[in-house]
Scaffold this motif. Structure first.
Motif, PDB file in Angstrom:
ATOM      1  N   LEU A  22       0.827  -1.206   0.000  1.00  9.14           N
ATOM      2  CA  LEU A  22       0.000   0.000   0.000  1.00  9.14           C
ATOM      3  C   LEU A  22       0.861   1.255   0.000  1.00  9.14           C
ATOM      4  O   LEU A  22       0.593   2.214  -0.747  1.00  9.14           O
ATOM      5  N   LYS A  23       1.910   1.279   0.825  1.00 13.00           N
ATOM      6  CA  LYS A  23       2.815   2.429   0.853  1.00 13.00           C
ATOM      7  C   LYS A  23       3.545   2.588  -0.471  1.00 13.00           C
ATOM      8  O   LYS A  23       3.746   3.719  -0.949  1.00 13.00           O
ATOM      9  N   ALA A  24       3.975   1.465  -1.068  1.00 13.85           N
ATOM     10  CA  ALA A  24       4.672   1.533  -2.361  1.00 13.85           C
ATOM     11  C   ALA A  24       3.759   2.115  -3.440  1.00 13.85           C
ATOM     12  O   ALA A  24       4.180   2.972  -4.227  1.00 13.85           O
ATOM     13  N   ILE A  25       2.509   1.680  -3.468  1.00 13.59           N
ATOM     14  CA  ILE A  25       1.565   2.195  -4.472  1.00 13.59           C
ATOM     15  C   ILE A  25       1.304   3.679  -4.255  1.00 13.59           C
ATOM     16  O   ILE A  25       1.313   4.480  -5.200  1.00 13.59           O
ATOM     17  N   MET A  26       1.082   4.068  -3.001  1.00 11.22           N
ATOM     18  CA  MET A  26       0.731   5.454  -2.708  1.00 11.22           C
ATOM     19  C   MET A  26       1.862   6.407  -3.071  1.00 11.22           C
ATOM     20  O   MET A  26       1.644   7.435  -3.723  1.00 11.22           O
ATOM     21  N   MET A  27       3.100   6.075  -2.692  1.00  8.59           N
ATOM     22  CA  MET A  27       4.211   6.988  -2.945  1.00  8.59           C
ATOM     23  C   MET A  27       4.540   7.076  -4.433  1.00  8.59           C
ATOM     24  O   MET A  27       4.827   8.158  -4.944  1.00  8.59           O
ATOM     25  N   ARG A  28       4.443   5.976  -5.143  1.00  5.92           N
ATOM     26  CA  ARG A  28       4.752   6.031  -6.575  1.00  5.92           C
ATOM     27  C   ARG A  28       3.668   6.763  -7.344  1.00  5.92           C
ATOM     28  O   ARG A  28       3.951   7.408  -8.357  1.00  5.92           O
ATOM     29  N   LEU A  29       2.432   6.682  -6.886  1.00  8.16           N
ATOM     30  CA  LEU A  29       1.377   7.477  -7.507  1.00  8.16           C
ATOM     31  C   LEU A  29       1.588   8.968  -7.252  1.00  8.16           C
ATOM     32  O   LEU A  29       1.331   9.797  -8.132  1.00  8.16           O
ATOM     33  N   ILE A  30       2.081   9.309  -6.057  1.00  7.51           N
ATOM     34  CA  ILE A  30       2.403  10.713  -5.770  1.00  7.51           C
ATOM     35  C   ILE A  30       3.548  11.184  -6.657  1.00  7.51           C
ATOM     36  O   ILE A  30       3.512  12.296  -7.218  1.00  7.51           O
ATOM     37  N   PHE A  31       4.574  10.345  -6.828  1.00  3.95           N
ATOM     38  CA  PHE A  31       5.680  10.690  -7.727  1.00  3.95           C
ATOM     39  C   PHE A  31       5.171  10.917  -9.152  1.00  3.95           C
ATOM     40  O   PHE A  31       5.540  11.898  -9.812  1.00  3.95           O
ATOM     41  N   ALA A  32       4.337   9.998  -9.630  1.00  2.00           N
ATOM     42  CA  ALA A  32       3.825  10.105 -10.997  1.00  2.00           C
ATOM     43  C   ALA A  32       2.950  11.343 -11.166  1.00  2.00           C
ATOM     44  O   ALA A  32       3.035  12.035 -12.194  1.00  2.00           O
ATOM     45  N   LEU A  33       2.121  11.645 -10.171  1.00  5.91           N
ATOM     46  CA  LEU A  33       1.244  12.816 -10.264  1.00  5.91           C
ATOM     47  C   LEU A  33       2.052  14.109 -10.279  1.00  5.91           C
ATOM     48  O   LEU A  33       1.792  15.013 -11.088  1.00  5.91           O
ATOM     49  N   HIS A  34       3.047  14.203  -9.421  1.00  3.14           N
ATOM     50  CA  HIS A  34       3.865  15.419  -9.374  1.00  3.14           C
ATOM     51  C   HIS A  34       4.645  15.597 -10.671  1.00  3.14           C
ATOM     52  O   HIS A  34       4.749  16.718 -11.198  1.00  3.14           O
ATOM     53  N   ALA A  35       5.212  14.515 -11.199  1.00  2.00           N
ATOM     54  CA  ALA A  35       5.943  14.604 -12.465  1.00  2.00           C
ATOM     55  C   ALA A  35       5.007  14.986 -13.612  1.00  2.00           C
ATOM     56  O   ALA A  35       5.382  15.770 -14.496  1.00  2.00           O
ATOM     57  N   THR A  36       3.789  14.479 -13.599  1.00  4.88           N
ATOM     58  CA  THR A  36       2.827  14.827 -14.647  1.00  4.88           C
ATOM     59  C   THR A  36       2.471  16.306 -14.605  1.00  4.88           C
ATOM     60  O   THR A  36       2.362  16.969 -15.652  1.00  4.88           O
ATOM     61  N   ILE A  37       2.295  16.848 -13.400  1.00  5.64           N
ATOM     62  CA  ILE A  37       1.990  18.280 -13.277  1.00  5.64           C
ATOM     63  C   ILE A  37       3.136  19.126 -13.824  1.00  5.64           C
ATOM     64  O   ILE A  37       2.921  20.114 -14.547  1.00  5.64           O
ATOM     65  N   ALA A  38       4.368  18.748 -13.515  1.00  3.63           N
ATOM     66  CA  ALA A  38       5.517  19.501 -14.021  1.00  3.63           C
ATOM     67  C   ALA A  38       5.610  19.422 -15.538  1.00  3.63           C
ATOM     68  O   ALA A  38       5.903  20.427 -16.210  1.00  3.63           O
ATOM     69  N   ILE A  39       5.351  18.253 -16.111  1.00  4.44           N
ATOM     70  CA  ILE A  39       5.437  18.094 -17.565  1.00  4.44           C
ATOM     71  C   ILE A  39       4.327  18.879 -18.260  1.00  4.44           C
ATOM     72  O   ILE A  39       4.541  19.517 -19.302  1.00  4.44           O
ATOM     73  N   VAL A  40       3.125  18.850 -17.693  1.00  2.52           N
ATOM     74  CA  VAL A  40       2.023  19.624 -18.266  1.00  2.52           C
ATOM     75  C   VAL A  40       2.335  21.107 -18.215  1.00  2.52           C
ATOM     76  O   VAL A  40       1.996  21.877 -19.137  1.00  2.52           O
ATOM     77  N   ARG A  41       3.000  21.546 -17.156  1.00  2.00           N
ATOM     78  CA  ARG A  41       3.378  22.955 -17.060  1.00  2.00           C
ATOM     79  C   ARG A  41       4.358  23.338 -18.164  1.00  2.00           C
ATOM     80  O   ARG A  41       4.310  24.464 -18.691  1.00  2.00           O
ATOM     81  N   ILE A  42       5.246  22.429 -18.542  1.00  2.00           N
ATOM     82  CA  ILE A  42       6.165  22.720 -19.657  1.00  2.00           C
ATOM     83  C   ILE A  42       5.373  22.895 -20.948  1.00  2.00           C
ATOM     84  O   ILE A  42       5.617  23.815 -21.736  1.00  2.00           O
TER      85      ILE A  42
END
Length: 368
Positions: A22-42
């Protein structure tokens, strides 16, 4: 009864594995979401959909999540963390593009993108910005100021949340069987490293620095290089247990040397290498090579060559210099602890011989 205990153990193991997954899924989803926001901003800033190719890093992060769940049952590797490495590799290009775009807009090299103008127009239409404040005379000026502030805020927010996400991720996904005390110490070390990195990027506020693109690329390269230390699990300073130990007597030393000769001698080189590997030498070397030394060089260049006289830059320059001296002193003291070429003594074997000495004396007394 044994079947009940075995069932309880299996249930406990299943709960532990489920919690780790559960912790592995949650943290990697947070990583993916944050990276997606940064890429969309570019994409919004540049107005070019080719920058969506950076989403490949997010896909690799999700693939690594599947491997972690299936192969490692949510457990993290001991020495190297693939999820942090992939997250850092995904976030570095957006930070580079956003920083360079902000510098070019500030210098007037890159005009304000039409996409940014459309974004401002939509904000006005939604009522987030009052249109009455933008009259005909100050329309262009206010647009530039608002867009400049928007770009700066986005870049700073992405950089700060990038480092904070790494710290939270390390908190949620500690390596191995680490104690709470060691984990808290590790997080404090990470906070110190993150504050130093953010201050390094604050050099971009100086006009003399941003006009030199070589210096800009050097700062971004050193910042990117320093972030990779978070993917290694050697940065934590291991705790040391200090205790008073009585010095061995001369008779004990002679008995230990005689026992060593009978056993064919010891292997001092192997013993020293094992002690060095289990000490904090690797973490000190990583911190010196990936942060303290390159940060000190860049700040000295900024202070001496570009004549930057801000108090924070001078303070952190002195801090890096002082920490570097302390790190080298620490290296020397550890080497002096573990390497004694004149009289290599294994304290563990010596303590065993000391405990065995009263037993031999009691047996001799019984024989007499």
């Amino acid at each position: 009864m044994p079947n009940t205990e075995e069932t309880l153990r299996e249930c406990g193991r299943w709960l532990c594995h489920s919690f780790d997954i559960l912790k592995a899924i949650m943290m990697r989803l947070i990583f993916a979401l944050h990276a997606t926001i940064a890429i969309v901003r570019i994409v919004v800033t540049k107005g070019d959909y080719w920058y969506l190719l950076n989403m490949c890093g997010v896909n690799f992060l999700l693939i690594e999540l599947i491997v972690t769940i299936v192969k490692r049952k949510g457990k993290e590797p001991k020495w190297f963390s693939p999820c942090f490495f992939l997250y850092i590799c995904t976030m570095i290009p957006p930070i580079w593009f956003l920083e360079i775009n902000r510098i070019n807009v500030k210098l007037g090299i890159t005009p304000i993108n039409q996409t940014e103008g459309d974004e401002l127009t939509s904000m006005i239409e939604k009522g987030l910005i009052s249109k009455a404040n933008l009259n005909d005379k100050t329309d262009v000026v206010m647009r530039k100021k608002l867009l400049s502030l928007s770009v700066d805020d986005w870049v700073v927010a992405i950089e700060v949340t990038f480092l904070m996400t790494i710290i939270v991720g390390r908190w949620m996904l500690p390596k191995g069987k680490i104690s709470r005390s060691a984990l808290s110490q590790l997080l404090l070390v990470y906070l110190s490293l993150a504050s130093d990195m953010i201050d390094l990027l604050s050099i971009f506020q100086e006009d003399k620095v941003i006009k030199n693109m070589d210096m800009v690329y050097s700062i971004l390269a050193v910042f990117s290089w320093s972030t990779f230390q978070f993917s290694l699990n050697l940065v934590a300073t291991r705790g040391r247990n200090f205790k008073l130990e009585p010095e061995p007597s001369n008779q004990d030393l002679e008995n230990y040397k005689e026992q060593t000769r009978r056993n064919g001698g010891i292997k001092p080189i192997q013993t020293v290498c094992q002690k060095i590997c289990h000490s904090e030498l690797p973490s000190i070397f990583i911190t010196i090579l990936m942060q303290d030394l390159p940060f000190l060089v860049l700040r000295l260049i900024a202070v001496i060559h570009f004549e930057i006289q801000s108090y924070t830059t001078i303070f952190f320059t002195c801090k890096n210099l002082f920490i570097l001296f302390l790190q080298f002193y620490r290296l020397w003291s550890i080497c002096m602890e573990h390497v004694d070429q004149d009289d290599p003594i294994d304290k563990d074997a010596l303590s065993i011989s000391q405990r065995a000495q009263p037993t031999r004396e009691s047996l001799n007394a019984q024989l007499i």
